[in-house]
Design a protein around this motif. Structure first.
Motif, PDB file in Angstrom:
ATOM      1  N   ALA A  82      49.048  61.624  43.882  1.00 26.02           N
ATOM      2  CA  ALA A  82      49.280  62.215  42.562  1.00 26.02           C
ATOM      3  C   ALA A  82      50.476  63.166  42.591  1.00 26.02           C
ATOM      4  O   ALA A  82      51.318  63.164  41.674  1.00 26.02           O
ATOM      5  N   ALA A  86      53.976  62.705  40.484  1.00 29.22           N
ATOM      6  CA  ALA A  86      54.498  63.755  39.599  1.00 29.22           C
ATOM      7  C   ALA A  86      55.905  64.185  40.015  1.00 29.22           C
ATOM      8  O   ALA A  86      56.805  64.329  39.174  1.00 29.22           O
ATOM      9  N   PHE A  89      58.482  61.515  39.170  1.00 36.62           N
ATOM     10  CA  PHE A  89      58.772  61.475  37.722  1.00 36.62           C
ATOM     11  C   PHE A  89      59.739  62.595  37.333  1.00 36.62           C
ATOM     12  O   PHE A  89      60.710  62.366  36.602  1.00 36.62           O
ATOM     13  N   ILE A  90      59.491  63.818  37.825  1.00 40.80           N
ATOM     14  CA  ILE A  90      60.375  64.949  37.513  1.00 40.80           C
ATOM     15  C   ILE A  90      61.785  64.693  38.048  1.00 40.80           C
ATOM     16  O   ILE A  90      62.783  64.976  37.375  1.00 40.80           O
ATOM     17  N   GLN A 107      57.165  66.355  45.453  1.00 43.67           N
ATOM     18  CA  GLN A 107      56.991  65.158  46.280  1.00 43.67           C
ATOM     19  C   GLN A 107      56.561  65.548  47.695  1.00 43.67           C
ATOM     20  O   GLN A 107      55.675  64.926  48.289  1.00 43.67           O
TER      21      GLN A 107
END
Length: 490
Positions: A82, A86, A89-90, A107
Motif C-alpha cells: 500500500a 501511494a 502515485f505521488i 515508496q
C-alpha cells in the motif's frame, strides 16, 4: 486456526512484491541527468532521490523487527504494498522535485518493510540446508532488480518521459496487492511488543544528520561548519543509539549478533561491497550522459547484459555457497569486482562503449558471488533465536551502507570535479566552458572510482583472514559444553 504454508505460492507472491520494491530503489539512476536539467538542480541535490530512499529504507528495517512481533505476515506485506502504491502515485503526478522526493520516501517506507519480512519468512519455512538456494532466488530481486531497473527506465524515458516509469508501475503493484489478498498466509505468531520510540528518534536523526553532512561536503567543503556539525551530530546520536541497543533488554536492533565472528566479518565485507555497487549505479550513468553525451537508452542498454548475467548466476551462487562455504565464493567475487573497478579509474572522452559494457558484465559477475552469499553466510552462522534480529541488522546495514556510500561517492565526485576545474583554469588551459566541464567531470569520476578500488582491496584483505565458518548448531553445542563443565567439576 493456522493455514498450511504453501511455499510454491507464498514465495512467488512475496518475491514479486520484493522485486517491485527494490526495482524502485535504482530505477531513476539513468534519469538523474535529465532530472537535474528539468528541475535545475545539481548532483548533490538530485542524489537524494536515491540516498533518501535508502535512508528511509534503512531506518525502517529495524522497526520491522518490532512490527513482525505485533502484526501478521499478511498485514505487513499488504501494508508495504500500500505504501509502495501511494508513493508511486505521488511520484507519477509530482509537479516539482519536492513532491517527487516525498513520493520516493513513501515508496521507501514500503520497501523497508518487505525485505526483512521476506528473509524472516525464508528462515521460518525452509530448513537450513535449503536456505542458500532460497536466498539465491531472493538474489534475483536484490541484485537483478537494481540492474534491470535502469534498463527499463531508459527505454521508457526514451519513448515517453520519466513520469511513465511510475505510471507503468502502478498496475503491477495493484496486481501484487490482489494476489496477496487471495493467497498470502501468516507464518509467524504475534505478541504485544513495545516500540522503543527513543531508539527510532536517535537512529533517524543520527543517520539523517550523518547523511546530510556527507552529502553537502561536495559543495560546501569538508571544512564547512555546517558539514562538520551535522556529521558530528550524526556520529554522537548513532553512538547513543548503539549504546541504548546494547543496554536494552528488548532492543530495537539486537546488536548482540555481532558477537558471532562470521556475522561480523560478512557484514564488514558487505558494507564495502554495497558502497561499490550503489556508487557504480550512479557514477556510470552520469559519466555516460553528462560527460560523453550518450542517450538514456544507450546507458540502459549498456547495463542490460550485466543484468542478464545476474539473473543466471544468482540462484547458482546460492547452491555453490551451500556446497563450499563463504570464503572461496567471496574471494572469487572480489577477484571479478576489483579488476572491474580498476578498469574505470582511467576513463577518458574516448573510452569505448563496448569496453564499458564488458567491464560492467564482469562487475555484475563479481556482485553475484558477493551480495546474497555474504548475507546468507552471516545469517547461517547465527543461533536460530537470533535469525530475525540478524535479518534486521543485515538489511539495515545494507541500506545505510548504500545511502552513505552513495552520498560519499557523489561528494568525492563533486569536490574532485570542482578541484580539477579550478586547476585547469589556474594553468590557463585553452578550453571552452563545455570542454572544461567535460574534462573535469571525467577526472572527478576517475577519482571516485579510485576510492571504490581501495574499498575493494580492503574487502579482499578482510576475506583472506576470514575464519572458518562455524554453524549455529556447533556454536550452541559449545555453549552447552561450557555450561556442563562447571557442573562436572563439582
Amino acid at each position: 486456526m493456522k493455514h498450511p504454508i504453501n511455499k510454491k505460492i507464498l514465495m512467488p507472491v512475496m518475491l514479486l512484491g520484493s522485486f517491485l520494491s527494490i526495482l524502485n530503489q535504482t530505477i531513476l539512476n539513468v534519469a538523474l541527468p535529465d532530472l537535474m536539467n528539468e528541475f535545475e538542480i545539481g548532483a548533490t541535490t538530485v542524489q537524494w532521490l536515491i540516498t533518501g530512499f535508502m535512508l528511509v529504507n534503512g531506518i525502517l528495517v529495524p522497526v520491522t523487527a518490532f512490527l513482525m512481533k505485533r502484526f501478521t505476515t499478511r498485514q505487513l506485506f499488504l501494508s508495504s504494498m500500500a505504501f509502495l502504491f501511494a508513493g508511486t502515485f505521488i511520484s507519477a503526478i509530482a509537479p516539482g522535485f519536492e513532491f517527487l522526493l516525498v513520493g520516493r520516501l513513501i515508496q521507501a517506507a514500503g520497501a523497508g518493510i518487505i525485505m526483512p519480512l521476506l528473509m524472516t519468512v525464508v528462515f521460518v519455512v525452509y530448513p537450513k540446508e535449503g536456505r542458500g538456494t532460497a536466498m539465491g532466488f531472493i538474489g534475483l530481486a536484490m541484485i537483478v532488480a537494481p540492474a534491470i531497473g535502469p534498463t527499463l527506465a531508459g527505454f521508457v524515458i526514451e519513448q515517453f518521459s520519466w513520469r511513465w516509469i511510475f505510471i507503468g508501475m502502478l498496475p503491477l503493484v495493484a496486481i501484487v496487492i490482489l494476489l496477496s489478498l487471495k493467497f498470502l498466509v501468516n507464518v509467524s505468531e504475534t505478541s504485544k511488543a513495545k516500540l522503543d520510540l527513543t531508539s527510532i528518534i536517535l537512529s533517524t536523526i543520527g543517520f539523517g544528520g550523518l547523511l546530510f553532512g556527507l552529502s553537502n561536503a561536495g559543495d560546501k567543503g569538508w571544512g564547512s561548519a555546517e558539514v562538520l556539525i551535522f556529521i558530528a551530530l550524526g556520529i554522537v546520536l548513532l553512538f547513543l543509539f548503539c549504546r541504548r541497543q546494547i543496554m536494552s533488554k528488548d532492543p530495537l536492533l539486537n546488536l548482540s549478533v555481532f558477537k558471532v565472528p562470521m556475522f561480523t566479518t560478512t557484514t564488514i565485507i558487505s558494507v564495502m561491497v554495497m558502497f561499490v555497487m550503489y556508487a557504480d549505479m550512479i557514477l556510470l550513468p552520469i559519466y555516460l550522459q553528462t560527460s560523453r553525451g550518450f542517450s538514456v537508452l544507450d546507458t540502459a542498454l549498456l547495463l542490460l547484459p550485466g543484468a542478464l548475467v545476474n539473473a543466471l548466476l544468482s540462484p547458482v551462487t546460492g547452491r555453490i555457497l551451500d556446497k563450499f562455504g563463504p570464503k572461496p565464493i567471496v574471494i572469487v567475487g572480489l577477484c571479478f569486482l576489483i579488476p572491474s573497478i580498476w578498469g574505470v579509474t582511467h576513463l577518458t572522452d574516448a573510452t569505448t562503449y563496448n569496453y564499458l559494457m564488458i567491464r560492467t558484465v564482469f562487475l555484475r559477475i563479481g556482485l553475484s558471488f558477493l551480495t546474497m552469499p555474504l548475507n546468507t553466510a552471516g545469517l547461517n552462522a547465527l543461533p536460530n533465536h537470533l535469525n530475525s534480529h540478524g535479518s534486521a541488522v543485515t538489511n539495515t546495514v545494507r541500506q545505510l551502507a548504500g545511502s552513505i556510500g552513495t552520498a560519499m561517492i557523489i561528494t568525492i565526485f563533486t569536490s574532485r570535479t570542482n578541484s580539477h576545474a579550478a586547476q585547469m583554469v589556474d594553468t590557463n588551459q585553452a578550453l571552452s566552458p563545455s570542454q572544461l566541464a567535460q574534462k573535469s567531470s571525467i577526472l572527478g569520476t576517475n577519482d571516485a572510482y579510485l576510492f571504490m578500488l581501495v574499498l575493494g582491496i580492503i574487502a579482499l584483505v578482510v576475506t583472506v583472514f576470514m575464519r572458518k565458518e562455524r554453524s549455529s548448531e556447533q556454536e550452541e553445542a559449545i555453549e552447552v559444553k561450557k555450561m556442563k563443565q562447571p557442573a562436572e567439576g563439582r
